[in-house]
Scaffold this motif. Structure first.
Motif, PDB file in Angstrom:
ATOM      1  N   ASP A  79       0.769  -1.308  -0.145  1.00 37.95           N
ATOM      2  CA  ASP A  79       0.026   0.062   0.121  1.00 37.95           C
ATOM      3  C   ASP A  79       0.830   1.240   0.118  1.00 37.95           C
ATOM      4  O   ASP A  79       0.656   2.207  -0.836  1.00 37.95           O
ATOM      5  N   THR A  80       1.905   1.235   0.924  1.00 35.40           N
ATOM      6  CA  THR A  80       2.745   2.234   0.925  1.00 35.40           C
ATOM      7  C   THR A  80       4.200   1.681   1.138  1.00 35.40           C
ATOM      8  O   THR A  80       4.420   1.035   1.701  1.00 35.40           O
ATOM      9  N   LEU A  81       5.037   2.486   0.118  1.00 37.91           N
ATOM     10  CA  LEU A  81       6.428   1.970   0.115  1.00 37.91           C
ATOM     11  C   LEU A  81       7.341   3.123   0.777  1.00 37.91           C
ATOM     12  O   LEU A  81       7.191   4.295   0.162  1.00 37.91           O
ATOM     13  N   PHE A  82       8.213   2.776   1.677  1.00 33.20           N
ATOM     14  CA  PHE A  82       9.116   3.859   2.274  1.00 33.20           C
ATOM     15  C   PHE A  82      10.500   3.535   1.825  1.00 33.20           C
ATOM     16  O   PHE A  82      10.889   2.210   1.660  1.00 33.20           O
ATOM     17  N   VAL A  83      11.027   4.519   1.474  1.00 30.08           N
ATOM     18  CA  VAL A  83      12.396   4.481   0.581  1.00 30.08           C
ATOM     19  C   VAL A  83      13.324   5.505   1.399  1.00 30.08           C
ATOM     20  O   VAL A  83      13.002   6.534   1.523  1.00 30.08           O
ATOM     21  N   GLY A 151      11.297  -0.258   3.340  1.00 30.33           N
ATOM     22  CA  GLY A 151      10.157  -0.752   4.187  1.00 30.33           C
ATOM     23  C   GLY A 151       8.951  -0.577   3.436  1.00 30.33           C
ATOM     24  O   GLY A 151       8.968   0.010   2.533  1.00 30.33           O
ATOM     25  N   ALA A 152       7.675  -1.308   3.989  1.00 29.64           N
ATOM     26  CA  ALA A 152       6.444  -1.107   3.395  1.00 29.64           C
ATOM     27  C   ALA A 152       5.339  -1.451   4.369  1.00 29.64           C
ATOM     28  O   ALA A 152       5.318  -2.052   5.296  1.00 29.64           O
ATOM     29  N   LEU A 153       4.108  -0.663   4.034  1.00 31.01           N
ATOM     30  CA  LEU A 153       2.912  -0.999   4.538  1.00 31.01           C
ATOM     31  C   LEU A 153       2.085  -1.802   3.668  1.00 31.01           C
ATOM     32  O   LEU A 153       1.926  -1.409   2.578  1.00 31.01           O
ATOM     33  N   LEU A 154       1.420  -2.943   4.017  1.00 32.35           N
ATOM     34  CA  LEU A 154       1.030  -4.179   3.213  1.00 32.35           C
ATOM     35  C   LEU A 154      -0.475  -3.646   3.282  1.00 32.35           C
ATOM     36  O   LEU A 154      -1.157  -2.930   4.178  1.00 32.35           O
ATOM     37  N   ARG A 155      -1.269  -4.133   2.106  1.00 28.00           N
ATOM     38  CA  ARG A 155      -2.405  -4.063   1.891  1.00 28.00           C
ATOM     39  C   ARG A 155      -3.440  -5.197   2.806  1.00 28.00           C
ATOM     40  O   ARG A 155      -4.325  -4.775   3.239  1.00 28.00           O
ATOM     41  N   HIS A 156      -2.671  -6.242   2.911  1.00 29.52           N
ATOM     42  CA  HIS A 156      -3.016  -7.467   3.692  1.00 29.52           C
ATOM     43  C   HIS A 156      -2.016  -8.241   4.178  1.00 29.52           C
ATOM     44  O   HIS A 156      -0.917  -8.222   3.327  1.00 29.52           O
TER      45      HIS A 156
END
Length: 196
Positions: A79-83, A151-156
């Protein structure tokens, strides 16, 4: 007019002190740019807070570096990619002709690639940005120090375990064996894909 259309402050913003009258283009453009930058900072700060909260509760945050993030991007589950660009510089990943097919392992991308698709090494920062764009992920470039710069926030959850279930009860994750039958990635606003 805003109330008649039922539009809230998150959709419409008044630009004060500027107009579209002849000779005021720069003033109006500067005001719009400032509002967009302000909104971007607000959205980025909210995403960083959500990421930290999910890390604390063993939820939808992935901080495992390139392997975990590229796996999630291949599944269109970011959902959100952190770079963290300073850390990510110089790192390479494997990609194919389809931007969402990205991995740290060449064999993983070859397994996903169809036909005679070219598999090659690319800069991680560029490849991850392309994969995020194609899968509809929001990208945040500041605010976190991350393992391997991503890092990432996942959708599920990758294993489709309900969010309330403790981590100890989740089945182990299987890399890429789940991805082969994934449907094509959905656009932003969709609720992700389910891989079998």
């Amino acid at each position: 007019m805003r109330s008649e259309l039922g539009l809230g402050d998150d959709v419409v913003v008044d630009v004060e002190g500027a107009s579209l009258a002849e000779g005021t283009d720069d003033e109006f453009s500067d005001a719009v740019r400032a509002l967009v930058a302000q909104r971007q900072q607000h959205d980025d700060a909210e995403a960083v807070e959500r990421f930290r909260a999910e890390l604390d509760r063993d939820g939808l945050a992935v901080e495992g570096g390139l392997v975990s993030v590229t796996d999630a991007l291949c599944q269109a589950n970011v959902d959100t990619l952190f770079v963290d660009a300073g850390v990510l510089v110089g790192q390479l990943v494997w990609t194919s002709g389809q931007p969402e097919q990205v991995s740290v392992e060449e064999a993983d991308v070859r397994q996903l690639a169809t036909g005679s698709a070219e598999v090659r090494r690319n800069r991680a920062d560029e490849a991850l940005a392309r994969a995020a764009a194609v899968t509809g992920a929001y990208v945040v470039g500041d605010g976190l120090t991350l393992l391997q710069g991503v890092g990432a926030l996942l959708r599920h959850r990758p294993d489709n375990t309900p969010l309330g279930e403790p981590a100890s009860r989740r089945p182990s994750q299987r890399r890429f064996s789940r991805i082969r039958s994934c449907p094509p990635p959905r656009r932003r606003g969709s609720r992700g894909t389910t891989c079998t």
